[in-house]
Structure formats: structure tokens, C-alpha cells
Design a protein around this motif. Structure first.
Motif, mmCIF file in Angstrom:
data_model
loop_
_atom_site.group_PDB
_atom_site.id
_atom_site.type_symbol
_atom_site.label_atom_id
_atom_site.label_comp_id
_atom_site.label_asym_id
_atom_site.label_seq_id
_atom_site.Cartn_x
_atom_site.Cartn_y
_atom_site.Cartn_z
ATOM 1 N N GLU A 14 0.835 -1.197 0.000
ATOM 2 C CA GLU A 14 0.000 0.000 0.000
ATOM 3 C C GLU A 14 0.876 1.256 0.000
ATOM 4 O O GLU A 14 0.600 2.223 -0.702
ATOM 5 N N ALA A 15 1.960 1.211 0.813
ATOM 6 C CA ALA A 15 2.861 2.370 0.893
ATOM 7 C C ALA A 15 3.489 2.644 -0.466
ATOM 8 O O ALA A 15 3.595 3.792 -0.899
ATOM 9 N N ARG A 16 3.888 1.587 -1.162
ATOM 10 C CA ARG A 16 4.562 1.773 -2.459
ATOM 11 C C ARG A 16 3.604 2.336 -3.506
ATOM 12 O O ARG A 16 3.979 3.178 -4.322
ATOM 13 N N THR A 17 2.350 1.888 -3.448
ATOM 14 C CA THR A 17 1.363 2.421 -4.390
ATOM 15 C C THR A 17 1.217 3.931 -4.198
ATOM 16 O O THR A 17 1.236 4.704 -5.161
ATOM 17 N N LEU A 18 1.089 4.346 -2.928
ATOM 18 C CA LEU A 18 0.951 5.778 -2.644
ATOM 19 C C LEU A 18 2.204 6.531 -3.083
ATOM 20 O O LEU A 18 2.124 7.626 -3.653
ATOM 21 N N ALA A 19 3.381 5.956 -2.802
ATOM 22 C CA ALA A 19 4.641 6.614 -3.154
ATOM 23 C C ALA A 19 4.695 6.856 -4.668
ATOM 24 O O ALA A 19 5.052 7.948 -5.117
ATOM 25 N N ARG A 20 4.316 5.834 -5.448
ATOM 26 C CA ARG A 20 4.366 5.991 -6.909
ATOM 27 C C ARG A 20 3.420 7.106 -7.370
ATOM 28 O O ARG A 20 3.779 7.930 -8.212
#
Lengths: 451, 486
Positions: free
Chosen positions: A250-256
Motif C-alpha cells: 500500500e505504501a509503495r502504491t501511494l509513493a508511486r
């Protein structure tokens, strides 16, 4: 010996790390177990027990890696989540151990391999995944809260005692008056007196809604200091809460999504008003290091990020015209002082305000117990830390406690109230904004108006 | 007594929150600060966290009754394995006894519990103009109780003396559970000086539950000089000249090139990266003296070939210069995954020759050795850098340290300056103590702890103590009864 091991072979088959986000061996082995981190750790200070210290937790992580401790042993879960991830240990570590990424990876391992009860998965999915996964949803919820406060419904509800029944009294005590209007990217911008420089404001989730006026104050102060401010459309929550909860996907999706949103604005500084967000944004490069499409872009984005106090203190501050005759004390957000090593800058800004008296409190850099959602999940430990912080703040006789992070602000508000203090809690930029005259004296061209 | 009833009785004394006994809870009590060096880990059977002297006494009585070993533990920053429970048994962790009971300004003393952190005592008393002088490099973490057990030193012991010079009296729980007081406010009471016997006894004679310590008036002025030299030789000659001139600096520390390279990138303390060695010299006293002495020392250093001499008087500047030194050890983690720190003492006049020998040994074993040490009192700290995972590294480290120890003893030095013997150096004590010397010490040990249960396998060579033999027997018995059943 070998016989004994063989005989117990079945018992000794322990679950180790597997899957993605394994605590990196090289980072783990950097610890030489000197113990210098112990007194800086809030949970060690409260308990005096080795497993609640950074050294102890690293030893547990190493024990799992070495096959001496089961990943699913209750102590591992307990200690990885008892940690506030305040990273005070990192700042004092002589060997430069990167504790934050290690504990975050350990949590991710737990989330990947440990079954959680259905209701926990549901709450986490709903709150972290759904609500914080899309800022529009959070804005709607905060809109409801605003209605709740402004219609005085809150008083009525409090009288019914239903909050106590639902154990939500504390939660409500933390909530400050919600800003009248959420700050929506693309709808407001601020121009500077002498154009040329421009910065992009990172809005955040809680900051852009509950604390939207703090973000506006930051924008005004930055504009007064010669840079135009706008908020790129499409930006989301920074994902810090997710990283801290081991929800790496989830964190990586937001970061992208954030990297995409900010890339159009070239190399302009990305200014942040929340210490927790700033620390997370500065680590996008690390978070996405294994993503071929985003590793370099993440690193480039991270290099642009500045906490607002860091950004303002870099240059010479335009002297604020108004005196503010008040006594304040400064509480250092962990993710500012420890994770980002920003400590002198906020104080430099406060000292630039005429008439202001800054009295340092004891243990100003010890965690206040907020730690993201820690104070909601581990109330007892968080309350102990909050009380300790409130006592130190009250000792200074300050009428305002200044900080630079929404989590700290809410935790301080509740802790001060519980300890009988009427001191206000404010962000550094709110005080600066007041010294510059606030919103009324400086209506920036096109600023603060809906387009 | 089986394991279950042991735990039950311990919980009866301390409550459930004061006892750890599950195997996974005990894991983090199998080491102390020495674990990356040459000391083995060992799991205790239970860990106790008392908050009062009476609780400590009750735990000790129970252990005494059960014939279980007892190991006291402070912050676990020790470097000789003193807090590792080599024979299992009960660890008494004193971290929850961390109150400063009383500060007496007229008598210049502080009464503290053993878990008080060294630096925090000084930070508490400094506003009143006093500090606790012993300042081991781990002072921001280590506890007064541990300092007493190891007779800890530190950079400033050159002028102010080691821990034993600052302890006036102790409340001690003896190995049979009795509580006694040694010493007191008045200096030099009649009878045996039991306080002196306790300090540096490495937790083998009793557990300190309160310490009455001396506070030292903070000096009016302090000056730190940083002198850079082309090589270690020049720096150690300069050291001899300073001391030879009759000057007693508050501290006189030497760091070699390898140390500078580890520390400077980490702390930006301002050490010149191209120097072969630097001396850090602190002088304190009244303003006029400090100024004059500073000039004198600077002149001596320049005569001895210093390429640069800088001075710092402001607190922040001094702190920065010191930070590099105090954190030097642990900063070694940046150069290699493991380090083994040695602690030996040689007569000051033998420093240059000893450093040459260390250099030879380093090259012979192909083992990087950094030197960062208390040059003023000849207390060497050769730091060997290695990688535990590389085959043969540990063996080479042990061989090299043996050679260094032998040489230091040969030139008239001592085995340990301030870290204690523990398990780390127990097999070397025969290098400096004769059979009769050891027997005299064993006599003291036996009169305090005839059963040999307090911190076994420390200080005396393996198998030396008759109590140790007994303890081994008790251990075998305990295992049979299931006390160590994991």
C-alpha cells in the motif's frame, strides 16, 4: 549434541524470514551491541528491560535470521510493535545502524506471515487501505467531523457518555477543532512578492484536512520569504502510516502516485509541514529501490523534499514585523529530530520572532507517545510517555507548546488536557505566520481563493 | 527446586512483571557489550528486575537456597563479559533501581541506586556546580552499579582517579542474602576497607544496591587542545614530554590515523584527516592556570613535531572534539562488521615501543588494528577489526590479542586498565599474578561467597576456584532436575 538436535528436529523447525521486505543482513550486522542506544529509547526508559531496547530488538531480529527464534513467537510481534519507531536510537548510534528500515521490514514480515483475526484485517483494510488510500475519502470523513464539532453535536454526544462506552473518549480529546475548509490541491496557490522561486507544498492527509489552516499558514510564510507556493494535483497520503504498519504494498502504491504527481514540477523543492510525512518522503528512494521503474525517480523525488522549518532556515528569514509576547516551549517531533536530524532550524525560526521567550523543556527530544497510531493501539505506554511530556512542558510555564507534526500535536493536546494544563499546541509556522500578520494583512494575489 | 517452583517463588517476590523465564524472553539477556569480541554468550534460567534492596536480598536468598548462580547486570555495556551468566542461573538486572536518593551539597556526596546512568548523575548535579568524575566512554548508557563492579575509568581519570577514588560507601546484598553497609560519609574509618574490596570485584562478592559517591566541584575553566602529528611515534613522545614536564592534564588521549578515518566522517569532529595521529588534551582549573598551561602544552607539542595545534574553550566546540573520541569505539562498525577492543596498561615510557609492537603484530596477522586510548596513563586500547563470518578471523584475533597481552606484561604493564577481567581475560591472569597472589584473592572470594555462586567463571582462571567445581556439579544436578530445561 548433533543427536540431540536431530531428535528435537521437529521442534526446532522455526519460521524464518521469507517473501519480500526481509530485514537486510548487512544493516543488521552493523550493530556491535555497544548499548549506547539504550537510554535514548522511550520504551527502554519506561520498562528497563533489554527486549524493549533497540539493541534487544535488533538481537531478536538477528535471532530470527539465525534460526534461533521463531518469527511467530509472541515476543517478536510484541517487541516489533511495542517499538514507537521514533528512531531516537538511530540518531545516537555510533555505528550508524539504520534501525527504521529494519523494524519496518520486520513488521512487514509479520504482516506477510502471521495470521491476523478477521476484525483486525477488516479494520486495517478499511482504515489504512481504503480511507488513507485516497485523500478524497478522508476529506469526506473529516467533513463529517467538522459538522459534528460545528453543530455542537459533540457536546451533546459527550453528555450521553456514549464515547466512554465506546472507549473513544481519548480519541475525541485528541482532536483539535477541524479547519473550516480542507485544502484541496489545485484550488489554492500563493504568489511571492518577488517572483522567480517556487516551491510545491506536500499537502498530506491529516494536514490537508484537519490541519488545513496550518498548511495555509506555511504557504503564507514561505510566500513572504520569496517563493510562490502551489499544490500539485493528484498527490496522496505519504504512506508513512502504512510503512510503519508493515503494509509495504500500500505504501509503495501511494509513493508511486506522489512521485507521478510531483514530477511535472521539475526540481522545485517539495515542502512538507508534517515531520512524519517528511521522513517518509525522504525515504521513497529506499522504499522503491527494487522497483526498476521508480527506484531512480524515487531517489530524485526524495532529494527535493524539505521540512518547512528546514527550508525556511536555509536562507535568511525576512524579519517578521510583529512582536509576539509569549512564553513557549518546543517539543521535537521524533521524525524531525531523529529521522531527519532537524533540531536547530525550528529553534532558529522561533528566535527570529520578536518578544517570544523560548524555554527549553526537559527531554524535548523524547517521544511524546504519539508515534502515528501507536497512541490508539497501545494506550498505556503512550499515556505514560504523554504524561511525562506534559509534566516537562508544564514545568516550563509556557502558554504554548510548539511542535511540527500533526500526530504530536494531537497527542500533546490530549496529554496536556489530562494533566490539567490549558497550554495551546501549535505548529512552528503558525507562530511565524502570526508574527508576519496572519492571513488578513497579506492577501496574496489569487491566493486563498477558490478558482 | 524445579523450574516451575523457582519461577513461582521469584514471581512471589517480584510480581509477574518482574520476572522473565520463557526461553525467547531470555535471549536478549545472553550477551553484554562484549558479545562482538571474544566472549561467549550464555542463557540464564531466569531474569529478575527488582525495584528495592529487600527484593534483591530475597532473590539472593532464594538462589542461595537453591544453589543457583547469580549474575548482576546494569546496562550491559561491559566489555569483558561481566554481565553474562556463564553458568546460567538468575540474572539480577538493576535497571529499575534508578533513583538518585539524595544529593548532599554540604558533604559533596550523592546517594544513588545502582541503575542510575553515569552521565545523568553528572547532568543532575552540574547545575549545582558538581559532577561525578569517572567518565567511561559508555557514560551516556552505563550505570553506576556497573562502574563500581568494574572499577571503571575514563579519559578524565588521569587527573581525577578511577571509580574506587569516588566511592565512599556501599549498601551490599551478600551472597547469603544479608544486607550490609560498607564505609560511609567519613573518610578512612577503622577496620577492613570493605568498600575498596567491593569496587572492582566484578559482581563476585555481592550486589551493590546503593552507592554513596563523591561529587567533584566543576572546574572554573576548561580548555581542550587538539594536536596533530605526522605519526603515532611523535604523538606518544609528546605525551611523555607533557607528563614529564610535571603537568597533570584532566585528560590526554591519543587517536591514530585509522581511528580518525572512522570517526571524522561520522561526527565531523574536526580531526585533520591527513594526520598520522592526534592528541586530545584537556586541562581544567582556574582561568589563569588553564590559559598558562594551555600555552605551555601547545609549545611542548610543537617542539615535539606537532603539525597543527588548535584549542577550544567554548562548551559546544569542546563537546564536538570529545564526541569523536567518546564515540570512537562504536564508530568502528563503519570500518568492519566486528571489532575486538583490548584494554591493557603499560608504563608511559614504554608507549612508543608498545605501539611499534602492536603495529608489527597487526602486520604479522594481517589484521587492521586501530589505536585510540588514554595515553596520559598508558592505558592502551588496541582495536582489532575483523569479520566474524570470515573463516579464521576469530582465531587470528585471539592469537593477536594474546601476543599483545604478553608484550604488555613483559614491559611491566597490567592486564586491564578499566574493563575488568571477566571471562575475557581470565586465562591470562596467571601472566601477572603468582599462585600466591591468586590464592590471596581467592581467600577473599571464599570468605564472601563460599558456595561460589556469585558471577561464576569470572576473574580466576578456568577451573581454579573450588567453588567453581562445586558449581559445575550443582549445574549438572540442576540440569537433571530440569531447571535448565531448554
Amino acid at each position: 549434541m548433533a543427536v540431540a538436535v536431530e531428535a528435537q528436529g521437529n521442534l526446532l523447525r522455526l519460521a524464518g524470514y521469507s517473501g519480500h521486505d526481509v530485514p537486510e543482513d548487512d544493516l543488521l550486522r552493523a550493530c556491535v551491541h555497544c548499548g549506547m542506544c539504550l537510554p535514548s529509547c522511550p520504551t527502554y526508559r519506561l520498562t528497563g528491560q533489554e527486549m524493549s531496547s533497540p539493541r534487544g530488538r535488533l538481537w531478536l531480529m538477528k535471532s530470527v535470521a539465525d534460526g534461533r527464534l521463531d518469527l511467530l513467537d509472541p515476543i517478536f510481534d510484541e517487541q516489533m510493535y511495542q517499538c514507537l519507531n521514533c528512531r531516537a536510537c538511530e540518531a545516537v548510534c555510533p555505528s550508524g545502524v539504520h534501525y527504521g528500515p529494519l523494524v519496518e521490514a520486520a513488521r512487514s514480515q509479520l504482516e506477510q506471515h502471521r495470521p491476523r483475526p478477521f476484525w483486525q484485517r477488516a479494520v486495517r483494510g478499511l482504515a489504512m487501505g481504503w480511507l488513507f488510500g485516497e485523500t478524497k475519502r478522508l476529506r469526506a470523513l473529516v467533513g463529517g467531523l467538522r459538522f459534528y464539532q460545528r453543530t455542537r453535536l459533540d457536546r451533546a454526544v459527550r453528555r450521553t457518555g456514549v464515547l466512554r462506552l465506546l472507549r473513544m473518549e481519548e480519541l475525541e480529546a485528541m482532536l483539535p477543532p477541524v479547519a473550516r475548509r480542507a485544502l484541496v490541491p489545485g484550488r489554492e496557490r500563493w504568489t511571492a512578492d518577488d517572483g522567480g522561486r517556487s516551491v510545491r507544498l506536500f499537502n498530506g492527509c491529516v494536514m490537508g484536512t484537519v490541519f488545513a489552516d496550518t498548511n495555509r499558514a506555511a504557504a503564507r510564510v514561505v510566500a513572504r520569504n520569496g517563493a510562490a507556493v502551489d499544490l500539485p494535483v493528484g498527490q496522496q497520503c505519504c504512506g508513512a502510516l502504512h510503512v510503519h504498519a508493515g503494509m509495504m504494498d500500500e505504501a509503495r502504491t501511494l509513493a508511486r502516485r506522489n512521485i507521478d504527481a510531483f514530477e511535472a514540477s521539475g526540481d522545485d523543492p517539495v515542502v512538507v509541514t508534517a515531520a512524519g510525512c517528511g521522513a517518509a518522503l525522504k525515504e521513497y528512494g529506499y522504499l522503491l529501490k527494487d522497483d526498476p521503474d521508480y527506484a531512480d525517480r524515487g531517489a530524485r523525488f526524495s532529494a527535493r523534499v524539505r521540512d518547512v522549518t528546514e527550508y525556511l532556515a536555509e536562507g535568511d528569514l525576512v524579519p517578521p514585523p510583529r512582536a509576539v509576547r509569549r512564553t513557549v516551549t518546543y517539543q521535537e517531533p521524533c521524525h524531525l529530530v531523529h529521522a531527519q536530524r532537524i533540531s536547530t532550524q525550528p529553534r532558529k525560526l522561533l528566535r527570529a520572532v520578536r518578544g517570544l521567550t523560548l524555554i527549553e523543556m526537559k527531554e524535548s527530544s523524547l517521544c511524546c507517545g504519539s508515534a502515528g497510531v501507536y497512541n490508539l493501539i497501545r494506550k498505556e505506554m503512550a499515556d505514560d510517555l504523554g504524561d511525562r511530556k506534559a509534566r516537562h512542558a508544564i514545568e516550563t510555564t509556557a502558554t504554548e507548546v510548539i511542535t511540527a507534526n500533526p500526530g504530536c500535536a494531537m497527542q500533546l493536546r490530549a496529554s496536556l488536557g489530562r494533566n490539567g494544563s490549558t497550554a495551546h499546541v501549535r505548529h512552528v509556522v503558525e507562530l511565524l505566520d502570526e508574527a508576519y500578520g496572519g492571513p488578513r494583512t497579506k492577501p496574496a494575489v489569487g491566493g486563498e481563493s477558490r478558482r | 527446586m524445579n523450574r516451575t517452583s523457582l519461577v513461582e517463588r521469584l514471581e512471589g517476590i517480584l510480581g509477574p512483571g518482574g520476572v522473565f523465564h520463557r526461553p525467547s524472553d531470555l535471549l536478549v539477556y545472553e550477551y553484554d557489550g562484549s558479545v562482538d569480541g571474544a566472549v561467549d554468550t550464555a542463557l540464564p534460567a531466569a531474569v529478575t528486575l527488582p525495584t528495592t534492596t529487600e527484593q534483591v536480598a530475597a532473590i539472593v536468598r532464594l538462589a542461595h537456597e537453591a544453589g543457583l548462580p547469580v549474575t548482576a547486570r546494569g546496562a550491559g555495556t561491559g566489555l569483558s563479559g561481566g554481565a553474562v551468566a556463564q553458568q546460567g542461573g538468575i540474572i539480577v538486572s538493576l535497571t529499575r533501581m534508578d533513583r538518585i536518593v539524595e544529593i548532599d551539597r554540604a558533604d559533596r556526596t550523592a546517594l544513588v541506586e545502582p541503575g542510575v546512568i553515569n552521565l545523568e548523575l553528572s547532568e543532575t548535579t552540574l547545575p549545582q556546580g558538581y559532577f561525578f568524575a569517572p567518565d567511561p566512554s559508555s557514560q551516556r548508557a552505563c550505570t553506576i552499579g556497573g562502574n563500581v563492579a568494574e572499577n571503571s575509568g575514563g579519559p578524565h581519570c588521569l587527573k581525577y582517579g578511577v571509580t574506587t577514588n569516588h566511592v565512599l560507601g556501599l549498601e551490599v546484598v551478600l551472597p547469603d542474602g544479608r544486607i550490609v553497609w560498607t564505609g560511609g560519609h567519613a573518610d578512612g574509618g577503622p577496620g577492613y576497607d570493605l568498600t575498596a574490596a567491593m569496587v572492582g570485584s566484578e559482581g563476585m562478592l555481592g550486589i551493590v544496591t546503593k552507592a554513596l559517591v563523591r561529587l567533584t566541584p566543576a572546574p572554573e575553566a576548561t580548555l581542550v587542545l587538539l594536536a596533530a602529528f605526522g605519526d603515532v611515534d611523535a604523538a606518544s613522545h609528546a605525551t611523555s614530554r607533557v607528563i614529564g614536564a610535571g603537568i597533570v592534564p584532566a585528560a590526554l588521549e591519543l587517536m591514530d590515523a585509522l581511528t580518525i578515518q572512522a570517526v571524522e566522517p561520522a561526527y565531523h569532529a574536526g580531526y585533520p584527516l591527513d594526520a598520522g595521529a592526534v592528541l586530545l588534551i584537556e586541562i581544567d582549573g582556574v582561568v589563569e592556570d588553564v590559559r598558562a598551561l594551555g600555552e605551555e602544552i601547545a609549545a611542548i607539542c610543537r617542539e615535539a613535531g606537532a603539525t597543527e595545534v588548535r584549542s577550544a574553550t567554548a562548551q559546544a566546540e569542546r563537546d564536538l572534539l570529545w564526541k569523536g573520541r567518546k564515540m570512537a569505539l562504536a564508530a568502528m562498525g563503519r570500518l568492519a562488521p566486528n571489532y575486538y577492543l583490548h584494554d591493557t596498561v603499560v608504563p608511559r615510557s614504554k608507549l612508543p615501543a608498545t605501539l611499534h609492537r602492536v603495529d608489527e603484530i597487526s602486520r604479522h596477522f594481517d589484521l587492521p588494528i586501530a589505536n585510540v586510548f588514554h595515553a596520559g596513563d598508558g592505558n592502551l586500547h588496541p582495536l582489532m577489526l575483523f569479520d566474524r563470518r570470515r573463516a579464521g578471523d576469530v582465531e587470528r584475533v585471539l592469537e593477536a590479542s594474546k601476543e599483545i597481552l604478553h608484550y604488555c606484561v613483559e614491559v611491566g604493564g597490567a592486564l586491564s586498565g578499566e574493563h575488568g577481567i571477566g571471562t575475557e581475560k581470565r586465562d591470562y591472569v596467571t601472566l601477572v599474578y603468582s599462585a600466591d597472589d591468586l590464592a590471596a584473592m581467592a581467600g577473599i572470594k571464599n570468605s564472601f561467597d563460599p558456595a561460589g555462586c556469585f558471577n561464576p567463571e569470572k576473574l580466576f582462571p578456568k577451573g581454579y576456584m573450588c567453588g567453581e567445581v562445586r558449581a559445575l556439579r550443582a549445574q549438572a544436578m540442576a540440569q537433571k532436575l530440569g531447571i535448565y530445561a531448554f
